[in-house]
Design a protein around this motif. Structure first.
Motif, short mmCIF file in Angstrom:
data_model
loop_
_atom_site.label_atom_id
_atom_site.label_comp_id
_atom_site.label_asym_id
_atom_site.label_seq_id
_atom_site.Cartn_x
_atom_site.Cartn_y
_atom_site.Cartn_z
N UNK A 158 0.83 -1.21 0.00
CA UNK A 158 0.00 0.00 0.00
C UNK A 158 0.86 1.26 0.00
N UNK A 159 1.98 1.21 0.72
CA UNK A 159 2.87 2.36 0.75
C UNK A 159 3.56 2.54 -0.60
N UNK A 160 3.93 1.43 -1.23
CA UNK A 160 4.57 1.51 -2.55
C UNK A 160 3.59 2.04 -3.60
N UNK A 161 2.33 1.73 -3.43
CA UNK A 161 1.32 2.26 -4.36
C UNK A 161 1.22 3.78 -4.24
N UNK A 162 1.45 4.30 -3.05
CA UNK A 162 1.47 5.75 -2.87
C UNK A 162 2.65 6.36 -3.62
N UNK A 163 3.78 5.68 -3.58
CA UNK A 163 4.96 6.14 -4.33
C UNK A 163 4.65 6.13 -5.82
N UNK A 164 4.07 5.02 -6.29
CA UNK A 164 3.74 4.91 -7.71
C UNK A 164 2.79 6.03 -8.13
N UNK A 165 1.81 6.33 -7.29
CA UNK A 165 0.85 7.37 -7.60
C UNK A 165 1.54 8.73 -7.76
N UNK A 166 2.51 9.01 -6.90
CA UNK A 166 3.23 10.27 -7.02
C UNK A 166 4.07 10.30 -8.29
N UNK A 167 4.70 9.16 -8.60
CA UNK A 167 5.50 9.09 -9.83
C UNK A 167 4.62 9.39 -11.04
N UNK A 168 3.44 8.80 -11.07
CA UNK A 168 2.55 8.94 -12.22
C UNK A 168 1.94 10.33 -12.34
N UNK A 169 2.00 11.11 -11.28
CA UNK A 169 1.43 12.45 -11.33
C UNK A 169 2.51 13.53 -11.49
N UNK A 170 3.75 13.08 -11.72
CA UNK A 170 4.85 14.02 -11.93
C UNK A 170 5.54 13.70 -13.24
N UNK A 171 6.51 14.52 -13.60
CA UNK A 171 7.27 14.28 -14.82
C UNK A 171 8.22 13.10 -14.70
N UNK A 172 8.34 12.57 -13.48
CA UNK A 172 9.25 11.45 -13.25
C UNK A 172 8.93 10.26 -14.13
N UNK A 173 7.65 10.10 -14.46
CA UNK A 173 7.25 8.97 -15.31
C UNK A 173 7.85 9.06 -16.70
N UNK A 174 8.29 10.25 -17.11
CA UNK A 174 8.92 10.43 -18.41
C UNK A 174 10.44 10.42 -18.34
N UNK A 175 10.97 10.28 -17.13
CA UNK A 175 12.42 10.34 -16.94
C UNK A 175 13.02 8.99 -16.57
N UNK A 176 12.19 8.09 -16.04
CA UNK A 176 12.65 6.76 -15.66
C UNK A 176 11.57 5.74 -15.94
#
Length: 269
Positions: A158-176
């Motif tokens: 559940x905590x990792x899903x929170x991390x994933x959610x933040x990644x998906x809502x930032x430009x990080x998803x286009x960098x890694x």
């Protein structure tokens, strides 16, 4: 028809006790004798994969392995590096800083070493399971001052899903390239690199047509190679979202010789 098999380790080639069954060993030996290459393709490091290469004597013959989810390709006997993709320093630092906001343990692979700055039972268990050398540092940001192999975090799903959610809502998803490699593991890898690109790059190096490849896996980090291969296989114990894209789903699970089933059906038959 098929000249090379790309095979995942955990949940696929390995049983739940992380051993290779005699059933799989014997089938792989017969496939190699018939001229089919067998390549371990794992999210694990090359150090961890080398332990399993020795089981098949791949350290004594010219064979190949794909580590770090497609980012590192090498010859198993000479350890010669054929391909290496790294996470840029600025991206690794961004991932580390972002993950520090969550209740997770952060680890970084670099130069055949696993680094962390806060040792825990979870990091110790992970390191032992993956058979890697570790170093504790004052600050992981110092390790990431140069490009790294990958950043990986461990924690409750559940905590990792929170991390994933933040990644998906930032430009990080286009960098890694980021994904779950297990319920308790979330990874940050080089952008555009995955097991599918690893399959394609090694096949190109060996001049093997993609239609002549088989990929066997069970989890979401296997999906790219299952989709890329001429024959994409998902173990019956695999994730439903992965099975949906497979050309073949095994009848046997990873404890019952799923890899041997594929070899017997498509290579030795």
């Amino acid at each position: 028809m098929y000249k090379i098999i790309f095979c995942d380790l955990d949940g696929t080639l390995l049983d739940d006790n992380r051993n290779v069954s005699d059933t799989n060993k014997n089938a792989i030996k017969k496939a190699i004798e018939k001229g089919c290459k067998f390549v371990i393709c794992s999210g694990r490091s090359n150090m961890s994969i080398d332990h399993f290469n020795k089981i098949f004597d791949f350290d004594k013959i010219k064979n190949y392995a794909v580590a770090f989810n497609g980012a590192y390709i090498y010859e198993t006997n000479t350890k010669q590096k054929l391909v290496e993709h790294l996470v840029p320093s600025n991206c690794a630092i961004k991932a580390i800083n972002m993950c520090r906001k969550f209740d997770v343990d952060i680890m970084v692979y670099k130069n055949e070493m696993l680094y962390f700055d806060t040792p825990t039972n979870r990091t110790a268990t992970y390191a032992k399971r993956n058979m890697v050398n570790t170093t504790t540092v004052d600050d992981l940001i110092d390790v990431a001052s140069e490009p790294v192999s990958k950043v990986i975090i461990i924690g409750d799903n559940e905590e990792l899903k929170k991390v994933e959610n933040e990644v998906m809502t930032t430009n990080m998803k286009n960098e890694m390239t980021t994904f779950f490699s297990a319920d308790i593991l979330y990874e940050f890898n080089p952008i555009g690199i995955d097991k599918g690109t690893g399959l394609k790059e090694l096949s190109n190096i060996l001049n093997i047509n993609i239609e002549e490849t088989i990929a066997i896996g069970d989890n979401y980090n296997d999906l790219s190679m299952i989709k890329a291969a001429g024959l994409g296989v998902c173990c019956v114990n695999g994730e439903n979202g992965v099975k949906n894209f497979a050309d073949y789903i095994t009848k046997a699970d990873n404890n019952q010789g799923a890899v041997a089933e594929v070899i017997n059906k498509f290579i030795l038959n």
